[in-house]
Design an enzyme around this catalytic site. Sequence first.
Site, mmCIF file in Angstrom:
data_model
loop_
_atom_site.group_PDB
_atom_site.id
_atom_site.type_symbol
_atom_site.label_atom_id
_atom_site.label_comp_id
_atom_site.label_asym_id
_atom_site.label_seq_id
_atom_site.Cartn_x
_atom_site.Cartn_y
_atom_site.Cartn_z
ATOM 1 N N ASP A 1 0.865 -1.172 0.000
ATOM 2 C CA ASP A 1 0.000 0.000 0.000
ATOM 3 C C ASP A 1 0.904 1.225 0.000
ATOM 4 O O ASP A 1 1.220 1.770 1.047
ATOM 5 C CB ASP A 1 -0.902 -0.021 1.236
ATOM 6 N N ARG B 1 6.294 3.507 3.813
ATOM 7 C CA ARG B 1 6.688 2.358 4.639
ATOM 8 C C ARG B 1 8.192 2.313 4.933
ATOM 9 O O ARG B 1 8.593 1.715 5.917
ATOM 10 C CB ARG B 1 6.302 1.056 3.929
ATOM 11 N N ARG C 1 -6.963 11.036 0.829
ATOM 12 C CA ARG C 1 -6.486 9.915 0.004
ATOM 13 C C ARG C 1 -7.066 9.995 -1.408
ATOM 14 O O ARG C 1 -6.595 9.315 -2.314
ATOM 15 C CB ARG C 1 -6.862 8.593 0.660
ATOM 16 N N LYS D 1 -9.201 1.705 -6.420
ATOM 17 C CA LYS D 1 -10.012 1.351 -5.257
ATOM 18 C C LYS D 1 -10.852 2.575 -4.873
ATOM 19 O O LYS D 1 -10.539 3.693 -5.317
ATOM 20 C CB LYS D 1 -9.116 0.893 -4.097
ATOM 21 N N HIS D 2 -11.899 2.417 -4.111
ATOM 22 C CA HIS D 2 -12.472 1.212 -3.530
ATOM 23 C C HIS D 2 -13.815 1.015 -4.213
ATOM 24 O O HIS D 2 -14.775 1.717 -3.878
ATOM 25 C CB HIS D 2 -12.645 1.359 -2.028
ATOM 26 N N HIS E 1 -13.094 -0.028 8.123
ATOM 27 C CA HIS E 1 -12.245 -0.842 8.990
ATOM 28 C C HIS E 1 -12.951 -1.130 10.312
ATOM 29 O O HIS E 1 -12.608 -2.085 11.020
ATOM 30 C CB HIS E 1 -10.926 -0.128 9.285
ATOM 31 N N ASP F 1 -10.771 -5.894 -0.700
ATOM 32 C CA ASP F 1 -10.099 -5.119 0.330
ATOM 33 C C ASP F 1 -9.755 -6.122 1.438
ATOM 34 O O ASP F 1 -10.195 -7.275 1.408
ATOM 35 C CB ASP F 1 -11.009 -4.004 0.841
#
Length: 632
Positions: free
Chosen positions: A128, A136, A196, A226-227, A239, A313
């Site tokens: 991601d 990351r 985002r 996405k999404h 989530h 997802d």
Amino acid sequence: MLRQVGFLLTVIGVLFCSSFAKEKYQQPGPIHLDHEGEKWAEKTLHKLSPEEKVGQLFIVWVRTEFLNVNAPEYLQLRDSVRKYHLGGFTMTVRWDPPFLYRNQPYEAAELLNRLQQESKLPLLIAADFERGVTMRLHGATDFPHAMAFGAAGKLEYAEAFGRITAQEARAIGVHWNFFPDADVNSNPANPIINTRSFGEDPQQVGDLVSAYIHGARASGMMTTVKHFPGHGDTATDSHLGVAQVTGDMTRLKSVELPPFQKAIEAGVDSVMVAHVSVPALDPDPNRVATTSPAIVTGLLKNQLGFQGIVVTDALDMAGLTRLYAAHIGRAAVDAFKAGNDALLIPADLDASYRAMLEAVRSGEIPPTQLDASVLKILKAKAALNLHKTRLVNVEALSSLVGKPENLALGQQIADDSITLVRDNRKLLPLKSSGTAAPGLPYQRVEEVRDNVVAIIFSDDMRTEAGRTLERQLRGRVPDADVIYVDPRVATGMTDDVLKAVDNARSVIAAVYEVPVAGKVMKGLTNSVNLSDASGALLQKVLDHASEKTAVLAMGNPYLAQDFPAIQNYLCAFSNATVSEVSSVKALFGEIAIRGRLPVSIPNIARRGAGVERPAQIAQGGSRHAYSQTIRH
């Protein structure tokens, strides 16, 4: 004669080794499935057992860090590869909210290389990287959030974003990015999409999504939109619970779906399906899009004609698991039957694998459907040339990741995205008082004054939020008073903060609120709004000094709708380091401000609004001082 023969053998050996080195490591190029790769995929499919075929559908977590070959964590990864015949991994790092522990590119590349060698078939490694590899790992190119690209408004920036992310991702052994985000963020209360998204205009979102896809695929990285069928008009974090898209078909066709259609036309490799309820497409209250044949097969595959990889997802998200509490493995089966090809991060890998295998053996899942999905995954691996070379050259990282020209471009994009929404023409640009004098280590004592007061609002003052902004500010105003505030201390600090504000010549209120998956504060549902305590403090600051206060939205641009007293308002749309640098440069008139709002802020400004300002260094500072600070 012997000397000549020896020389000839040496030359042949060097050429052989050189040729072998090229074949040993990946040489990423544009994604392309040739006849040889297609044959490999089909031949490999026919050799796989049902157990191996089912395993190819699963993509699970791997936290890239240094692991000894006999460490329990590594042995568990190795055993999962072998026991479940995994199709691939999703690369991430350790996250202990609110702290994300980024690692080094070398650690990631070395571990991913080792896992590739443990697997019978090449592994498809996903990640991601919504804000680039630096999301990351340290040392990679820093980019702002997607919404900043919407504010900058240049398609070439989005294409470069895709290209650079692809180059750096492939260098560490990641082939597939779960980006770009095709959601149209039309709901200011959306807690999980927000920055985002590229914005609220379907046309602009689709164009930026397409540009990113072209840049990424040309440099060898698979892309994901996405999404699906759209998560932008929701008010719940999937989530944590089931989010609902309430629009009718007319609305969906005009707002949510166009960016996905453009992505498909641009050649996107995969579509990620959201755990959202869409009554207009499937009225069954026990189904989300992920498990809905009407949405995945009927709409995405049949109506929109998408033939690539459909990926769920994360299956461990509460938006799905709450519907399968009694039989967690069944979520994978229903998602696959709905038309998904790849099953991402199951809540229970063993239960999900066994449930899928049982459905295959009983005939509930037809062999033709299983083969078709596995073949897509094998063809993707072949299109990436993983059937030939699956390792990356760790020694090449230092020349491929974090190139100076790429770092400069990331900063330029952040600069161009800064948007001035309100300006009372009494405060900006701020004046510099020079640069901090160098001092001896451990002996430097800074005298803090209240001429310039900066208040950093964040969810947790222990995080990195505001640290770069503080350094940039002190490079221009060494005696600035910088105060960190979070919901736990806001009320107790109110008197001291207001005293500093009252004495200040100018005030900066930098608000760090960005979407965070699964964020819960004091039992409340996820939100990108300021907490009650922090919000109350900001309101009091504005009550005391709105005329001399500049509010920086280091993330959520909708912040201003809750604080109509704001007189000077700048949006960076991002908490990335480059956005912090750009914000300070904008405050001091060092860069031209020309960003445009990619979203509407209710009762504040419409999409497209933005006060333009040329670069104008304020009196009291020098260009030399600024450039010196920026270089550091």
